[in-house]
Design a protein around this motif. Structure first.
Motif, PDB file in Angstrom:
ATOM      1  N   SER A 253      -2.843  -1.110   4.701  1.00 37.66           N
ATOM      2  CA  SER A 253      -3.667  -1.073   3.645  1.00 37.66           C
ATOM      3  C   SER A 253      -3.296   0.184   2.719  1.00 37.66           C
ATOM      4  CB  SER A 253      -4.996  -0.963   4.098  1.00 37.66           C
ATOM      5  OG  SER A 253      -5.421   0.222   4.964  1.00 37.66           O
ATOM      6  N   SER A 254      -2.770   1.172   3.497  1.00 33.66           N
ATOM      7  CA  SER A 254      -2.485   2.428   2.590  1.00 33.66           C
ATOM      8  C   SER A 254      -1.124   2.076   1.675  1.00 33.66           C
ATOM      9  CB  SER A 254      -2.177   3.716   3.625  1.00 33.66           C
ATOM     10  OG  SER A 254      -0.910   3.288   4.390  1.00 33.66           O
ATOM     11  N   MET A 255      -0.179   1.432   2.234  1.00 31.79           N
ATOM     12  CA  MET A 255       0.935   0.873   1.360  1.00 31.79           C
ATOM     13  C   MET A 255       0.361   0.150   0.086  1.00 31.79           C
ATOM     14  SD  MET A 255       3.025  -1.673   0.403  1.00 31.79           S
ATOM     15  CE  MET A 255       2.772  -2.846   1.748  1.00 31.79           C
ATOM     16  N   LYS A 256      -0.578  -0.821   0.267  1.00 30.64           N
ATOM     17  CA  LYS A 256      -0.830  -1.783  -0.584  1.00 30.64           C
ATOM     18  C   LYS A 256      -1.766  -0.823  -1.705  1.00 30.64           C
ATOM     19  CE  LYS A 256      -1.116  -6.060   1.798  1.00 30.64           C
ATOM     20  NZ  LYS A 256      -2.048  -7.067   2.450  1.00 30.64           N
ATOM     21  N   ARG A 257      -2.239   0.114  -1.494  1.00 28.11           N
ATOM     22  CA  ARG A 257      -3.137   1.091  -2.299  1.00 28.11           C
ATOM     23  C   ARG A 257      -1.824   1.617  -3.334  1.00 28.11           C
ATOM     24  NH1 ARG A 257      -6.114   2.963   1.725  1.00 28.11           N
ATOM     25  NH2 ARG A 257      -5.190   5.050   1.860  1.00 28.11           N
ATOM     26  N   LYS A 258      -0.747   2.071  -2.949  1.00 35.51           N
ATOM     27  CA  LYS A 258       0.331   2.551  -3.677  1.00 35.51           C
ATOM     28  C   LYS A 258       1.330   1.559  -3.995  1.00 35.51           C
ATOM     29  CE  LYS A 258      -0.052   6.681  -0.334  1.00 35.51           C
ATOM     30  NZ  LYS A 258      -1.282   6.074   0.281  1.00 35.51           N
ATOM     31  N   LEU A 259       1.223   0.389  -3.928  1.00 38.13           N
ATOM     32  CA  LEU A 259       2.332  -0.619  -4.050  1.00 38.13           C
ATOM     33  C   LEU A 259       2.418  -0.630  -5.727  1.00 38.13           C
ATOM     34  CD1 LEU A 259       4.300  -2.611  -3.356  1.00 38.13           C
ATOM     35  CD2 LEU A 259       2.445  -4.264  -3.237  1.00 38.13           C
ATOM     36  N   PRO A 260       1.528  -0.887  -6.553  1.00 34.25           N
ATOM     37  CA  PRO A 260       1.545  -0.852  -8.007  1.00 34.25           C
ATOM     38  C   PRO A 260       2.530   0.213  -8.597  1.00 34.25           C
ATOM     39  CG  PRO A 260      -0.787  -1.227  -7.415  1.00 34.25           C
ATOM     40  CD  PRO A 260      -0.029  -0.880  -6.245  1.00 34.25           C
ATOM     41  N   VAL A 261       2.240   1.555  -8.139  1.00 33.01           N
ATOM     42  CA  VAL A 261       3.029   2.686  -8.551  1.00 33.01           C
ATOM     43  C   VAL A 261       4.424   2.481  -8.064  1.00 33.01           C
ATOM     44  CG1 VAL A 261       3.508   5.191  -8.254  1.00 33.01           C
ATOM     45  CG2 VAL A 261       1.050   4.260  -8.380  1.00 33.01           C
TER      46      VAL A 261
END
Length: 427
Positions: free
Chosen positions: A333-341
């Motif tokens: 989940s922490s990776m998915k929050r930053k995936l757009p960037v």
């Protein structure tokens, strides 16, 4: 003294023993006076010093020596107590030895610091005694010495030497099979067996009346940026060093290798509100500027702002570059929050996302559960390990290169990836 005291007690009942006890006490007093004269008749009988390097390498064994010489005309015994910096938390660092008359002695030991910064050594305490051993004389040297601890320049030099001698595979850095060749022309030379026949230069062959081939070299002057996350996820310690220090040591090593390969090296740090950049340059002396900047990098317990990083890279890095992003994703989940960037950065640069395997879970993954609690703990460990693999798969699906590595293998795996991307002509 205990024996003499016992004889005095017995002398209360046996007068002859009382007289013997007084003679023994007198003899002991005379020996103490003689011993004191032997030790204190010289104004400065001992010379000792601690030999420190100008700087220490973080995470590596650093060689330190102590030299001692004396002018006593007898076989003297010495005890040296070296006051180490508080960062090592060692209070029993001492050496016991004997030295012949008028001899010089050198003692060597190693220290492995685990954090960067200024280290202050205290006094060097020397206790000297004669063969009688009744009196000790204390002398103090080097009241205080300070030495800075820099990112691991020892590891950097070792990898640089192996890169120059083409022995990187000896430390785990594999050779990459080149797919085709780069288009940067180097020279024309004579054909030797094994050369690619497609590189034959027929015009040069006709002029020289011998087979000549075009030789190509790796493209140079490509920008390599090490981007280090200074947020709380990099506070996690492994084997004494934090993830931030592992990333800093790796950044220094990969920057040095990039400069050796005639590329431009720079680095960026980002956190919750402050970013810093050392612009990429090609000069060999640039490695010292990078080293000085890395020396002062610190982390905090705040969460890093990836959106601020995106804006910062957009404003500061205009040329397409290889971005080595050192961070750590604990959960999917922490990776998915930053995936757009990350996808946005990967659209403009070649992004390699570097994060870490939690080696503390290895024992749990290999253990055999014995009760319900052990089953639960092992299941959670397997869940974390599975999420790490899922993060790699998802990032690769979006065209983002990844390195999932143990902290101690970080430098080797990062250099591997750099050489692979360079061999494939992706940079």
């Amino acid at each position: 003294m205990a024996v003499i005291a016992g004889i005095f007690i017995l002398g209360y009942f046996y007068p002859l023993l009382y007289a013997a006890a007084k003679m023994l006490l007198l003899a002991m007093g005379i020996c103490i006076v003689i011993d004191s004269l032997m030790l204190f008749r010289y104004n400065q009988p001992v010379q000792a010093g601690r030999n420190l390097p100008k700087r220490l390498s973080n995470g590596d064994p650093n060689h330190i020596s102590i030299t001692l010489s004396h002018v006593y005309p007898f076989h003297a015994s010495f005890t040296i107590i070296d006051e180490l910096p508080f960062q090592f938390q060692r209070r029993n660092h001492h050496f016991d030895f004997k030295a012949d008359a008028h001899k010089s002695t050198e003692i060597s030991y190693e220290l492995t610091p685990t954090q960067r910064g200024e280290y202050s050594f205290g006094a060097l305490n020397v206790y000297a005694s004669s063969p009688l051993g009744l009196v000790e004389r204390r002398l103090r040297f080097n009241e205080e010495q300070s030495v800075p601890v820099y990112p691991s320049f020892i590891q950097m030099r070792q990898l640089e030497l192996k890169a120059i001698s083409d022995q990187l595979q000896d430390v785990g850095i594999k050779k990459i099979r080149r797919i085709g060749h780069t288009m940067e022309f180097d020279q024309i030379r004579e054909y030797v067996r094994g050369d690619d026949v497609r590189s034959i230069n027929w015009k040069a062959t006709a002029r020289a009346n011998d087979l000549m081939v075009n030789q190509y070299r790796d493209e140079r002057s490509q920008q390599i940026y090490s981007v280090i996350d200074t947020g709380r996820v990099m506070k996690m310690p492994f084997e004494g060093l934090s993830l931030l220090d592992y990333a800093i040591n790796s950044s220094l090593a990969i920057s040095n290798i990039a400069l050796t390969k005639h590329d431009k090296a720079g680095f960026v740090t980002f956190g919750d509100h402050e970013n810093m950049i050392v612009p990429a340059q090609k000069k060999r002396s640039h490695i010292y500027r990078i080293q000085e900047a890395l020396y002062n990098v610190e982390t905090n317990f705040m969460e890093s702002d990836f959106n601020r990083l995106l804006t910062f890279l957009h404003n500061k890095v205009h040329q397409r570059s290889l971005i080595l992003l050192y961070t750590n994703f604990q959960t999917l989940s922490s990776m998915k929050r930053k995936l757009p960037v990350l996808k946005h950065i990967a659209s403009k640069h070649l992004l390699v996302n570097i994060f870490f395997i939690n080696t503390e879970l290895d024992d749990l993954l290999d253990s055999t559960p014995e009760d319900e609690e052990d089953i639960y703990i092992k299941t959670m460990a397997e869940k974390f390990a599975f999420e790490k693999r899922s993060i790699v798969r998802i990032l690769n699906q979006h065209g983002i290169q990844t390195i999932l590595t143990r902290p101690q293998d970080l430098s080797v795996n990062t250099i591997n990836k750099y050489l692979e991307l360079k061999a494939r002509g992706l940079i």
